[in-house]
Design a protein around this motif. Structure first.
Motif, PDB file in Angstrom:
ATOM      1  N   GLU A 203      -8.735   2.555   0.507  1.00  0.00           N
ATOM      2  CA  GLU A 203      -8.233   2.391  -0.865  1.00  0.00           C
ATOM      3  C   GLU A 203      -9.150   3.097  -1.857  1.00  0.00           C
ATOM      4  OE1 GLU A 203      -7.161  -1.203  -4.053  1.00  0.00           O
ATOM      5  OE2 GLU A 203      -8.377  -1.617  -2.277  1.00  0.00           O
TER       6      GLU A 203
ATOM      7  N   TRP B 179       0.158   5.167   1.093  1.00  0.00           N
ATOM      8  CA  TRP B 179      -0.767   6.136   1.681  1.00  0.00           C
ATOM      9  C   TRP B 179      -0.367   7.541   1.245  1.00  0.00           C
ATOM     10  CZ3 TRP B 179      -3.089   5.006   7.108  1.00  0.00           C
ATOM     11  CH2 TRP B 179      -3.434   3.663   7.206  1.00  0.00           C
TER      12      TRP B 179
ATOM     13  N   VAL C 105       0.121  -2.053  -6.345  1.00  0.00           N
ATOM     14  CA  VAL C 105      -0.083  -1.593  -4.968  1.00  0.00           C
ATOM     15  C   VAL C 105      -1.434  -0.894  -4.856  1.00  0.00           C
ATOM     16  CG1 VAL C 105       2.373  -1.293  -4.506  1.00  0.00           C
ATOM     17  CG2 VAL C 105       1.060   0.627  -5.420  1.00  0.00           C
ATOM     18  N   GLN C 106      -1.914  -0.838  -3.636  1.00  0.00           N
ATOM     19  CA  GLN C 106      -3.137  -0.091  -3.357  1.00  0.00           C
ATOM     20  C   GLN C 106      -2.770   1.357  -3.060  1.00  0.00           C
ATOM     21  OE1 GLN C 106      -4.362  -2.466   0.031  1.00  0.00           O
ATOM     22  NE2 GLN C 106      -5.980  -3.449  -1.151  1.00  0.00           N
TER      23      GLN C 106
ATOM     24  N   ARG D 157      -5.657   1.583  -7.657  1.00  0.00           N
ATOM     25  CA  ARG D 157      -4.546   0.633  -7.712  1.00  0.00           C
ATOM     26  C   ARG D 157      -3.633   1.033  -8.856  1.00  0.00           C
ATOM     27  NH1 ARG D 157      -6.718  -5.435  -6.084  1.00  0.00           N
ATOM     28  NH2 ARG D 157      -7.617  -4.775  -4.091  1.00  0.00           N
TER      29      ARG D 157
ATOM     30  N   CYS E  41      -4.011   4.590  -1.113  1.00  0.00           N
ATOM     31  CA  CYS E  41      -4.928   4.848  -0.008  1.00  0.00           C
ATOM     32  C   CYS E  41      -4.859   6.309   0.424  1.00  0.00           C
ATOM     33  CB  CYS E  41      -4.589   3.957   1.184  1.00  0.00           C
ATOM     34  SG  CYS E  41      -4.533   2.180   0.788  1.00  0.00           S
TER      35      CYS E  41
ATOM     36  N   GLN F  64       0.832  -1.204   0.000  1.00  0.00           N
ATOM     37  CA  GLN F  64       0.000   0.000   0.000  1.00  0.00           C
ATOM     38  C   GLN F  64       0.866   1.252   0.000  1.00  0.00           C
ATOM     39  OE1 GLN F  64      -2.307  -0.357   3.604  1.00  0.00           O
ATOM     40  NE2 GLN F  64      -3.927  -1.548   2.607  1.00  0.00           N
TER      41      GLN F  64
END
Length: 237
Positions: free
Chosen positions: A142, A99, A133-134, A145, A136, A97
Motif C-alpha cells: 500500500e 492494485w 480503498v487502499q 488511500r 497498492c 484494494q
C-alpha cells in the motif's frame, strides 16, 4: 530471528525504513511487523507521533514519547503532514484494494495524477462508490488511500481497459487520494510562488527592467515586452 539485529528506537523518515517484515503475527495479535509499519506510515502522514511498544507495559508510552526510555520504537510525524480532507481520508475505514501497474503507480505517486482504468491490474474486496480503498503497487504494498468512484463489481469489469468515451470518469480523482509516508509540499510551493510574485512586482514598480528580465528568464518565463529591445523608459524608434 536474526541474532545480529539491532533495535531501532527512533524513526524520523518512514521512507528510509528497511526492515524485515516477513515475520507473521501471533495467534492473538492483529498482524506482524508489516501491519505495524503500515499503521506507522498512516499515523506519521497525518502528523501524529506513534510508538510501537510491548503491550505489557503501556504505562511507559509517555516516557518513550518524552525520550526518557530506550524501549520500543518512536515514529516521528513527517514534515508538512497532510491536513484537512486529505487527513480525513486516512481515517475512513477501508473496504478494499486497487492494485496498479508500475506506470500507474508512478503517475499517481510521483506526478500526483488521478487514476484511470488502464493502470489497474487487480481489484480486492467489495466496495461501493465513495468508499475508501487502499492503493497498492504490483506487489500489493500500500502506498496511498482514496475515495473510489466505482463499485468493486464495476471496476472488475473495466480494469485494465481503454475506454473510448471522452467524458470517462476517473476511478479515483487526485483530490481524493492521500499518499502514505509522503509529505505535503503544497504549503511550501505556495509560499515560494507568493514570494516570487512579490519580488517581481517590486522590480516592476522600481522600473528595473534588466533585473526583471533576468528573473523571468530564471523562472522560465517569456521576455518582458520592451525590456530587451531598448524601448524601456520611453526610448523608441
Amino acid at each position: 530471528t536474526n541474532p545480529d539485529a539491532k533495535p531501532i528506537y527512533e524513526v524520523h523518515d518512514m521512507t528510509a525504513v528497511d526492515a524485515d517484515t516477513t515475520t507473521q503475527g501471533t495467534q492473538w495479535g492483529t498482524g506482524g511487523m508489516e501491519t505495524k509499519l503500515t499503521a506507522a506510515r498512516i499515523a506519521t502522514a497525518a502528523g501524529t507521533t506513534m510508538v510501537i511498544l510491548n503491550s505489557n507495559a503501556p504505562e511507559l508510552i509517555a516516557d518513550v514519547l518524552k525520550g526518557h526510555e530506550k524501549i520500543g520504537t518512536k515514529f516521528y510525524p513527517i514534515k508538512n503532514a497532510v491536513k484537512g480532507r486529505k487527513r480525513w481520508i486516512l481515517s475512513v475505514p477501508v473496504r478494499g484494494q486497487v492494485w496498479m501497474d508500475a506506470k500507474a503507480v508512478k503517475s499517481v505517486k510521483d506526478k500526483h495524477k488521478s487514476l484511470f482504468c488502464p493502470g489497474i491490474t487487480k481489484v480486492v474486496g467489495n466496495f461501493q462508490v465513495q468508499d475508501a480503498v487502499q492503493l497498492c503497487d504490483e506487489t500489493g504494498a500500500e502506498f496511498a488511500r482514496g475515495l473510489i468512484n466505482f463499485t468493486s463489481d464495476e471496476l472488475k469489469v473495466v480494469k485494465g481497459k481503454m475506454w473510448n468515451k471522452v467524458d470517462i470518469e476517473e476511478v479515483l480523482h487526485r483530490d481524493n487520494i492521500t499518499l502514505i509516508g509522503e509529505p505535503d509540499h503544497e504549503p511550501e510551493q505556495r509560499e515560494t510562488i507568493v514570494g516570487q510574485l512579490i519580488w517581481l512586482e517590486k522590480l516592476a514598480a522600481d522600473g528595473d527592467a534588466e533585473m526583471l528580465q533576468q528573473q523571468l528568464e530564471d523562472l522560465g518565463g517569456d521576455d518582458v515586452p520592451g525590456s530587451a529591445s531598448g524601448t524601456a523608459g520611453g526610448a523608441g524608434p
